[in-house]
Design an enzyme around this catalytic site. Structure first.
Site, PDB file in Angstrom:
ATOM      1  N   THR A  88     -27.444 -71.357 -71.409  1.00 17.31           N
ATOM      2  CA  THR A  88     -26.603 -70.908 -72.514  1.00 17.31           C
ATOM      3  C   THR A  88     -27.519 -70.279 -73.553  1.00 17.31           C
ATOM      4  O   THR A  88     -28.291 -70.975 -74.217  1.00 17.31           O
ATOM      5  CB  THR A  88     -25.829 -72.078 -73.131  1.00 17.31           C
ATOM      6  OG1 THR A  88     -25.036 -72.699 -72.109  1.00 17.31           O
ATOM      7  CG2 THR A  88     -24.904 -71.588 -74.243  1.00 17.31           C
ATOM      8  N   LYS A 164     -19.219 -68.075 -72.548  1.00 15.18           N
ATOM      9  CA  LYS A 164     -19.736 -69.446 -72.473  1.00 15.18           C
ATOM     10  C   LYS A 164     -19.861 -70.066 -73.858  1.00 15.18           C
ATOM     11  O   LYS A 164     -19.498 -71.236 -74.078  1.00 15.18           O
ATOM     12  CB  LYS A 164     -21.091 -69.449 -71.770  1.00 15.18           C
ATOM     13  CG  LYS A 164     -21.806 -70.812 -71.780  1.00 15.18           C
ATOM     14  CD  LYS A 164     -20.973 -71.898 -71.117  1.00 15.18           C
ATOM     15  CE  LYS A 164     -21.493 -73.300 -71.363  1.00 15.18           C
ATOM     16  NZ  LYS A 164     -22.844 -73.540 -70.871  1.00 15.18           N
ATOM     17  N   LYS A 232     -27.143 -76.412 -81.138  1.00 19.84           N
ATOM     18  CA  LYS A 232     -27.728 -75.113 -80.805  1.00 19.84           C
ATOM     19  C   LYS A 232     -26.657 -74.113 -80.387  1.00 19.84           C
ATOM     20  O   LYS A 232     -26.640 -72.957 -80.828  1.00 19.84           O
ATOM     21  CB  LYS A 232     -28.767 -75.289 -79.700  1.00 19.84           C
ATOM     22  CG  LYS A 232     -29.460 -74.008 -79.250  1.00 19.84           C
ATOM     23  CD  LYS A 232     -28.816 -73.353 -78.029  1.00 19.84           C
ATOM     24  CE  LYS A 232     -28.974 -74.186 -76.779  1.00 19.84           C
ATOM     25  NZ  LYS A 232     -28.439 -73.477 -75.570  1.00 19.84           N
TER      26      LYS A 232
END
Length: 282
Positions: A88, A164, A232
């Site tokens: 990711t 995503k 994050k």
């Protein structure tokens, strides 16, 4: 097929093992070493790039930058190699990767995944694939081994990364929604288990609600996906929104709550510990 694999965290280990079990020659490199059944460990990332295809499952932009770009592995890659990045990462960095791979003549596919380590172990990940159709076609036999379904997002690799990031953003919103609902319902005499039975049996039966309602009900926050990584990913979502000149209020709220969760010392717990932070507030 000779496959290189870089990044053997909980997800990467399961993915590499499944590729090896399918009969491929898998050579893996991991920053902290380790071993995986059926997988040959190599001493350098460059050895992993001496392959027909490489899958990268590193933690973030900077890890890929330091491991892959800084030593110019693309410039020394085997001709015809396709590089699949399942991490990711930010949309901006994905754009940079597209450019670097094109300049080096290396095929590139963005293929972030949806699923936790137990899903990866069963080879049932949902894979969001974006990039040049020819590169995706070359990578597809490998993606079919590690994934239960491949979602073709489009010819722009960055579209898969945006999708995503958006999915992870929505999962955190679901976690926070359940936590706030528990505050209301338990405060009025409805047991947590009974309330979750209600929502799972009526309006909210998706996997995210199933998995994280169980964590909340059992107060089990052992990591499947750490809160630090969730923070994050929410930062990546805020950056992507900022690049579009947009402010997303719900995103701002869950980013702030996840930040508070990590600052409370719960960064190594599952990201659903954000619910515990909300429910514990007086």
């Amino acid at each position: 097929m000779q496959i290189g694999f870089i990044g053997l965290g909980a997800m990467g280990r399961a993915m590499a093992r499944n590729l090896a079990l399918a009969g491929h020659e898998v050579r893996a490199w991991n920053r902290s070493g380790g071993a995986v059944e059926g997988v040959s460990m190599v001493a350098t990332p460059a050895e992993a790039f001496d392959a027909d295809a490489v899958l990268t499952m590193l933690s973030d932009d900077e890890a890929i930058r330091s491991v892959v770009l800084a030593p110019n592995l693309l410039g020394a890659a085997r001709p015809g190699l396709v590089h699949v990045v399942s991490s990711t990462i930010s949309v901006a960095f994905a754009e940079e990767l597209v450019r670097h791979h094109a300049e080096a003549g290396v095929g590139y596919v963005s293929a972030p995944v949806l699923g936790r380590p137990d899903v990866a172990a069963k080879g049932e990940l949902n894979i969001l694939a974006g990039g040049d159709p020819d590169a995706i076609a070359r990578a597809q036999p490998l993606l079919e081994i590690i994934g239960g379904r491949i979602w073709m997002i489009g010819p722009e690799a960055t579209a898969a990364n945006a999708a995503k990031i958006a999915c992870n953003m929505m999962i955190t919103m679901a976690i926070e929604a359940m936590a706030e609902a528990v505050v209301l319902t338990e405060g009025n005499g409805v047991s947590r288990d009974r309330f979750f039975e209600l929502i799972l049996g009526t309006l909210f039966g998706s996997r995210s609600y199933q998995v994280y309602s169980a964590n909340i009900a059992q107060e089990n926050y052992q990591p499947g996906f750490k809160a630090t990584l969730g923070l994050k990913d929410l930062r990546l979502a805020k950056e992507a929104a900022g690049a579009l000149g947009r402010t997303l209020p719900m995103l701002d709220a869950v980013h702030g709550r996840m930040r508070e969760t990590v600052d409370a010392g719960w960064g190594d717990l599952d990201w659903s510990a954000m619910a515990r932070f909300t429910m514990d507030q007086g």
